[in-house]
Each structure stands twice: as structure tokens, then as C-alpha cells.
Write a protein that holds these residues in place. Structure first.
Motif, short mmCIF file in Angstrom:
data_model
loop_
_atom_site.label_atom_id
_atom_site.label_comp_id
_atom_site.label_asym_id
_atom_site.label_seq_id
_atom_site.Cartn_x
_atom_site.Cartn_y
_atom_site.Cartn_z
N ILE A 3 -16.22 23.06 -4.79
CA ILE A 3 -16.39 21.72 -4.22
C ILE A 3 -16.22 20.71 -5.35
O ILE A 3 -16.88 20.82 -6.40
CB ILE A 3 -17.76 21.54 -3.56
CG1 ILE A 3 -17.96 22.57 -2.44
CG2 ILE A 3 -17.93 20.12 -3.04
CD1 ILE A 3 -19.34 22.53 -1.81
N ALA B 126 -16.82 16.89 -5.89
CA ALA B 126 -17.51 15.79 -5.20
C ALA B 126 -17.56 14.57 -6.11
O ALA B 126 -18.11 14.62 -7.21
CB ALA B 126 -18.93 16.22 -4.82
N THR C 78 -18.15 12.89 -11.10
CA THR C 78 -17.54 13.98 -10.35
C THR C 78 -18.30 15.27 -10.66
O THR C 78 -18.49 15.63 -11.82
CB THR C 78 -16.06 14.15 -10.72
OG1 THR C 78 -15.37 12.94 -10.39
CG2 THR C 78 -15.42 15.31 -9.97
N LEU D 156 -22.74 20.53 1.07
CA LEU D 156 -22.20 19.27 1.60
C LEU D 156 -23.31 18.41 2.21
O LEU D 156 -23.30 17.18 2.09
CB LEU D 156 -21.09 19.55 2.62
CG LEU D 156 -19.80 20.16 2.05
CD1 LEU D 156 -18.82 20.47 3.18
CD2 LEU D 156 -19.14 19.24 1.03
N ILE E 69 -25.16 16.72 -0.61
CA ILE E 69 -24.37 15.60 -1.15
C ILE E 69 -24.44 14.41 -0.20
O ILE E 69 -24.65 13.26 -0.60
CB ILE E 69 -22.91 16.04 -1.38
CG1 ILE E 69 -22.85 17.13 -2.46
CG2 ILE E 69 -22.04 14.84 -1.76
CD1 ILE E 69 -21.49 17.82 -2.56
N LYS E 70 -24.29 14.70 1.09
CA LYS E 70 -24.33 13.62 2.10
C LYS E 70 -25.68 12.91 2.09
O LYS E 70 -25.76 11.68 2.16
CB LYS E 70 -24.07 14.24 3.48
CG LYS E 70 -23.88 13.25 4.59
CD LYS E 70 -23.54 14.00 5.87
CE LYS E 70 -23.54 13.08 7.06
NZ LYS E 70 -23.36 13.83 8.33
N ALA F 144 -19.68 9.66 -0.62
CA ALA F 144 -19.13 10.70 -1.47
C ALA F 144 -17.75 11.08 -0.94
O ALA F 144 -17.52 11.08 0.26
CB ALA F 144 -20.03 11.92 -1.49
N THR F 145 -16.87 11.40 -1.89
CA THR F 145 -15.54 11.93 -1.55
C THR F 145 -15.51 13.38 -2.00
O THR F 145 -15.68 13.66 -3.19
CB THR F 145 -14.44 11.12 -2.26
OG1 THR F 145 -14.52 9.76 -1.84
CG2 THR F 145 -13.06 11.68 -1.93
N CYS F 146 -15.34 14.29 -1.05
CA CYS F 146 -15.47 15.72 -1.35
C CYS F 146 -14.21 16.49 -0.99
O CYS F 146 -13.62 16.28 0.07
CB CYS F 146 -16.64 16.33 -0.57
SG CYS F 146 -18.22 15.58 -0.96
#
Ligand code: 2BA
Length: 106
Positions: free
Chosen positions: A4, A6, A43, A57, A60-61, A93-95
Motif C-alpha cells: 500500500i 498512502a 507517503t 485502509l 488510513i481513512k 488520503a491517496t492510496c
């Protein structure tokens, strides 16, 4: 196994790092720069078993917050005049979730 990648805002990086440690998620933290705003962001590289991906995920969210900002973008990267401020919604976040062919530690 998956990797991942992120990308999160700097403001969220410490609490996300703590959450990874608390949840026994191994991660590498990189200081990075957004290509559009030329502002620092963070990152994380996370190597994780397939069945743990959704859990990571979710973490992170949960820890990443979207923020609206008025910014003066880097002239070269954006092509805009220096006097122009633009409103952008950054993050949470951009994953990216990538397959890992092989994982070795020596
Ligand atoms: P930046 O590239 O500095 O982009 C910050 C925010 O600016 C973006 O938030 C988006 O709202 C806006 N933005 C970016 N490029 C734009 C453009 N060409 N025109 C108008 N607005 C634009 P996010 O989308 O949440 O992205 C946050 C950060 O995540 C980015 O920072 C970049 O470092 C990374 N990122 C986002 N999408 C990516 C992708 N497809 N590949 C690699 N990195 C990505």
C-alpha cells in the motif's frame, strides 16, 4: 501480499504512524512533496498480507482528514500566474494497492 502506497497530509502523519504501531502494521514513512502544490506531504509504504489490506485502509481513512485550502501554486508546476490563488480540497488520503511478487528480508 500487497504494497500500500498512502499519501497523506503532514498534519495527519504522526497520528497515523502511531495507529500503525498500535495495530502492529509495519510501515516506512517518507517525506514527499505534492506535484501540484509543491507542499510537503507524507507517503507511507506498507507491506501487508492480502487479508489485512481492508483493515489498513480503514485505519488510513480514519486518521486522514480532507482540508480545503486557498493556495498559491508553484508557478512552474501549475502554469498559473503567481497572483492567482486557487481553492483545493486536499486529501484525506491517496492510496494505491499494488501486488507484491516477492518479499524477502535478509
Ligand atoms: P498535490 O499534487 O500537491 O495536490 C494537492 C491537491 O491539489 C490535490 O489533492 C487536488 O485537490 C489538487 N490538484 C492536484 N493536481 C491538480 C490539477 N492538475 N489541477 C487542479 N487541482 C489539482 P489530492 O487529490 O487529495 O492529492 C493530495 C496529494 O496526493 C497530491 O499533492 C499528490 O502528492 C498525491 N497524489 C494525488 N493523486 C495522485 C496520483 N494520481 N498519483 C500520485 N500522487 C498523487
Amino acid at each position: 501480499m500487497k504494497l500500500i502506497v498512502a499519501i497523506v497530509q503532514k498534519e495527519d502523519s504522526n497520528k497515523l504512524q502511531r495507529a500503525f504501531v498500535e495495530n502492529n502494521v509495519r510501515a516506512t514513512k517518507l517525506a514527499t512533496t505534492g506535484g501540484f502544490l509543491s507542499q510537503g506531504n507524507t507517503t507511507f509504504l506498507i507491506g501487508i498480507d492480502d487479508e489485512q489490506v481492508d483493515k489498513v485502509l480503514e485505519i488510513i481513512k480514519d486518521k486522514s482528514q480532507a482540508r480545503e485550502e486557498y493556495v498559491q501554486p508553484n508557478l512552474i508546476s501549475s502554469g498559473l500566474e503567481m497572483s492567482q490563488f486557487v481553492k483545493v480540497t486536499v486529501g484525506g488520503a491517496t492510496c494505491f494497492v499494488l501486488p507484491v511478487d516477492q518479499f524477502e528480508q535478509f
